[in-house]
Design a protein around this motif. Structure first.
Motif, PDB file in Angstrom:
ATOM      1  N   ALA A 297      43.423 -17.164  13.319  1.00 42.04           N
ATOM      2  CA  ALA A 297      43.735 -17.508  14.801  1.00 42.04           C
ATOM      3  C   ALA A 297      43.002 -16.468  15.574  1.00 42.04           C
ATOM      4  O   ALA A 297      42.791 -16.542  16.631  1.00 42.04           O
ATOM      5  N   ILE A 298      42.174 -15.607  14.767  1.00 46.55           N
ATOM      6  CA  ILE A 298      41.801 -14.502  15.539  1.00 46.55           C
ATOM      7  C   ILE A 298      40.240 -14.807  15.561  1.00 46.55           C
ATOM      8  O   ILE A 298      39.489 -15.276  14.832  1.00 46.55           O
ATOM      9  N   VAL A 299      39.677 -14.619  16.668  1.00 40.95           N
ATOM     10  CA  VAL A 299      38.213 -14.880  16.857  1.00 40.95           C
ATOM     11  C   VAL A 299      37.535 -13.699  16.978  1.00 40.95           C
ATOM     12  O   VAL A 299      37.895 -12.556  17.847  1.00 40.95           O
ATOM     13  N   GLU A 300      36.193 -13.290  16.306  1.00 39.34           N
ATOM     14  CA  GLU A 300      35.365 -12.358  16.436  1.00 39.34           C
ATOM     15  C   GLU A 300      34.385 -12.548  17.515  1.00 39.34           C
ATOM     16  O   GLU A 300      33.740 -13.536  17.110  1.00 39.34           O
ATOM     17  N   GLN A 301      34.270 -12.081  18.584  1.00 41.26           N
ATOM     18  CA  GLN A 301      33.651 -12.089  19.660  1.00 41.26           C
ATOM     19  C   GLN A 301      32.650 -11.245  19.956  1.00 41.26           C
ATOM     20  O   GLN A 301      32.841 -10.074  19.606  1.00 41.26           O
ATOM     21  N   GLU A 302      31.407 -11.744  20.528  1.00 41.52           N
ATOM     22  CA  GLU A 302      30.366 -10.817  20.974  1.00 41.52           C
ATOM     23  C   GLU A 302      29.871 -11.308  22.203  1.00 41.52           C
ATOM     24  O   GLU A 302      29.617 -12.494  22.507  1.00 41.52           O
ATOM     25  N   VAL A 303      29.930 -10.412  23.075  1.00 46.80           N
ATOM     26  CA  VAL A 303      29.512 -10.534  24.462  1.00 46.80           C
ATOM     27  C   VAL A 303      28.367  -9.970  24.623  1.00 46.80           C
ATOM     28  O   VAL A 303      28.305  -8.665  24.626  1.00 46.80           O
ATOM     29  N   THR A 304      27.143 -10.487  25.016  1.00 38.71           N
ATOM     30  CA  THR A 304      26.141 -10.019  25.521  1.00 38.71           C
ATOM     31  C   THR A 304      25.526 -10.126  27.160  1.00 38.71           C
ATOM     32  O   THR A 304      25.469 -11.341  27.329  1.00 38.71           O
ATOM     33  N   LYS A 305      25.359  -9.064  27.579  1.00 39.63           N
ATOM     34  CA  LYS A 305      24.858  -9.301  29.163  1.00 39.63           C
ATOM     35  C   LYS A 305      23.350  -9.669  29.168  1.00 39.63           C
ATOM     36  O   LYS A 305      22.478  -9.067  28.403  1.00 39.63           O
ATOM     37  N   PHE A 306      23.200 -10.765  29.972  1.00 41.55           N
ATOM     38  CA  PHE A 306      21.680 -11.161  29.999  1.00 41.55           C
ATOM     39  C   PHE A 306      21.247 -11.060  31.546  1.00 41.55           C
ATOM     40  O   PHE A 306      22.012 -11.143  32.222  1.00 41.55           O
TER      41      PHE A 306
END
Lengths: 443, 245
Positions: free
Chosen positions: A182-191
């Motif tokens: 139920a855990i999500v591995e998240q990646e947030v990239t600023k563009f």
């Protein structure tokens, strides 16, 4: 006794009065219902008039909230049409199953998800919700029919994305998908620009099951189209920590905010702060599925921050050939208008075909933005945006729409005539009467 | 795991309690009039985790069947740890004013059948020295009002009956909980415009289920009805009779 009363949709722009008819059991027959025109209404998350039936009756389906069967080996779930996606997650996630496709709120019913053939952050991999609907029962004036992609296939294709106009769905069977966690591995990239978005997106679609971008709708010039690219995969971890499933929002907006709260200055401040809240270009973290998929669900009745005037959501899809230019042109127009609010989302749709005749998702990109209702100014902006969407062969999303013209509706959904042959004669909606209005079509 | 008998199992409030019981893996014996709906409720509870769900379609106003229903529940579950008496109808007040037969018929459902079932259950539980009884009454029984006194008087009788039963069984290990429910958003109240006082059947059901774990004497659900009804009961009759209630 029972009388018509005002029931609003999520945008709270249009006001409709209709007779509420709560349904409690699925053995309902249309003869037993009021003589007026009918429309099923679940959790009312449709933004415009798709879930309204002014002058008619609304069949309130939340009483149809029973599960019928769930096989935890195959992930096949059969349930009544008023069951919400939140209730499905609560049942299935601890057993290792999740929704195959989920929109940005879990407070929608299965019936609503079918009627609008909803999509989510995994459209590039999975397509729409309707692709995972194995069967449903439709109650019509000539009786009840079971529809599957093979059996009564015409009616199946008309009902998925059919805006509730083909009859009452009482139950549906859907294929859930297995998840490791139920855990999500998240990646947030600023563009910093739209070009960067498209470059990131092309790469991410291969690496991530879920992708979406938040856009600063007020940024102009070289910063036009800047934002955060949010991508994720289910963590490979075990299910020992299923994460917290929120049944109710964390907090609630207690009253309608005053009109001045959201203005270009406050929104620019918010957007700039939000854009810079992440200092590094790329940030990786793990998060529960709940804030990842449903950040807005944390705040109950968030539509009230737009005040009593209500809000519009403008969501369009544009085809792949021209998406870069058209999205840029739309953003230029929106930024120039200084009307955008902080909710602005950009996502590319994949090539998987939507199963419904009237389904909105199609290959290309989809842009959606919230706008406070400022009357004529807002409408004028939408007219300019509509013209661009129409010219490139795109479409608007009926689930979000409160104002597209009948002529444009017909161009956006060329299958509408074929669809109209499957309408249930006793059903109608404010949306349908608006977009099929003959006078408007000639205009 | 508990073994629970539910009378009036198709009611929205009862379903709320049954769903909570199912989440806990309890075994259930459900009794209601409509067989088709009963099967739909049973399917739902199985999916939600109930370890056993048995059903029996019966009209509870037929008191001659009450012993047989309890026998069937005991046979199916092995033994019954608790019973929820949840059946009832909302009396059409104007109809009851025109025709006392309506009053008699609904009194039979809301009071006489419940009292008969409670008597049989109490005798069985008392004989073996354990068991939890939970009875759904209503705030409408706390004071007769012109808009709803046909229903209210049956619930007043039920509340008084449960109070007497609790007194009788106080020295045994059998508990009796009276649930005084306020306005609940259910098919029973479908015709009424909803306001902030309305509670959801799910929330109410969860609170009712807790009465099996932690028996109490009289619970108002939601809690705010206790002070409200305290005020309603305190108004002197000569003023009360002038009010539009």
């Amino acid at each position: 006794m029972t009388a018509a009363r005002r029931i609003d949709s999520w945008g709270r722009v249009l006001h409709a009065r209709q007779l509420p008819v709560p349904l409690a059991w699925r053995d309902v027959s249309l003869e037993a219902l009021p003589d007026s025109s009918l429309l099923a209404h679940g959790l009312g998350r449709t933004y415009g008039d798709g879930c309204l039936n002014d002058g008619g009756a609304l069949l309130l389906t939340r009483g149809l909230d029973r599960f019928i069967a769930f096989d935890s080996k195959t992930g096949i779930l059969r349930c009544e049409a008023g069951v919400s996606l939140e209730e499905i997650i609560r049942l299935a996630l601890p057993r290792g199953w999740f929704l195959p496709v989920t929109p940005g709120t879990k407070y929608v019913t299965v019936g609503g998800a079918i009627a609008n053939d909803v999509h989510g952050k995994n459209h590039h991999r999975a397509g729409t919700f309707g692709r995972f609907v194995r069967a449903f029962e439709l109650v019509r004036s000539d009786g009840r029919v079971e529809c599957t992609p093979e059996k009564n296939a015409d009616l199946f294709r008309a009902t998925v994305g059919g805006l509730g106009l083909t009859g009452l769905v009482t139950w549906a069977e859907i294929q859930l998908k297995p998840v490791t966690s139920a855990i999500v591995e998240q990646e947030v990239t600023k563009f910093r620009s739209l070009d960067e978005f498209f470059a990131l997106n092309q790469e991410a679609d291969h690496k991530f099951e879920y992708t979406v971008a938040w856009i600063d709708g007020l940024a102009t010039g070289r910063s036009l189209g800047r934002g955060h690219f949010i991508s994720g995969n289910h963590a490979p971890a075990d299910l020992a920590h299923p994460g917290k499933i929120r049944a109710k929002p964390l907090l609630r907006v207690p009253f309608d905010a005053p009109k001045w709260l959201l203005n270009p200055v406050t929104i620019r401040l918010f957007n700039t702060a939000y854009y810079h809240r992440q200092l590094r270009r790329v940030s990786r973290s793990t998060t529960s599925f709940d804030p990842f998929f449903y950040p807005l669900d944390l705040v109950g009745e968030w539509n009230r921050i737009y005040g009593t005037g209500g809000l519009f959501q403008y969501q369009c899809a544009v085809p792949p050939q021209s998406m870069r230019e058209v999205i840029r042109a739309l953003l230029v127009e929106i930024a120039r208008s200084r009307q955008a609010s902080f909710l602005a989302v950009l996502k590319t749709f994949g090539d998987l075909k939507s199963p419904g005749l009237m389904s909105f998702p199609r290959p290309g990109a989809t842009l959606s933005l919230d706008f406070a209702n400022r009357g004529e100014v807002t409408n004028a902006l939408f007219e300019r945006l509509d013209a661009m969407v129409e010219e490139c062969g795109g479409a608007l999303y009926p689930a979000k729409d409160a104002r597209m013209s009948p002529a444009r509706f017909r161009r956006f959904f060329p299958a509408w005539e074929e669809f109209a042959r499957h309408l249930e004669p006793r059903f109608s909606s404010s949306f349908w009467r608006r977009v099929t209005d003959a006078k408007g079509a000639r205009a | 795991m508990k073994r629970i008998l539910v009378l009036g199992a198709n009611s929205a409030i009862a379903q709320g309690a049954e769903r909570e019981a199912s989440r806990q893996g309890d075994a259930l014996f459900l009794v209601a009039r409509n067989e088709e709906h009963l099967a739909q409720v049973a399917d739902d509870l199985r999916v939600r985790g109930a370890s056993q769900v048995h059903t029996l379609a019966a009209d509870l106003t037929d008191a001659t069947r009450h012993e047989a229903i309890l026998d069937a529940a005991e046979a199916a579950l092995g033994s019954v740890d608790g019973a929820l008496v949840a059946h009832g109808v909302l009396t059409d007040q104007p109809a009851a004013e025109r025709d006392p037969e309506v009053l008699r018929r609904d009194f039979d459902v809301n009071f006489l059948s419940a009292a008969s079932l409670l008597t049989h259950l109490a005798n069985r539980f008392e004989a073996r020295g354990s068991g939890a009884l939970v009875v759904i009454s209503s705030v409408a029984g706390d004071r007769g009002r012109q808009s709803n006194y046909a229903y209210g008087s049956a619930k007043a009788a039920l509340s008084a009956f449960a109070s007497g039963l609790r007194n009788r069984l106080a020295k045994s290990r059998v508990t009796v909980t009276t649930v005084k429910a306020g306005f609940v958003d259910t098919p029973m109240t479908a015709h009424v415009a909803k306001n902030a006082l309305f509670a959801s059947a799910g929330d109410l059901g969860r609170a009712i289920y807790r009465c099996f774990d932690k028996p109490r004497d009289v619970v108002y659900l939601p809690w705010f009805w206790r002070p409200i009804m305290g005020v309603v009961r305190a108004v002197p009759e000569r003023l009360f009779k002038q009010m539009k209630l």
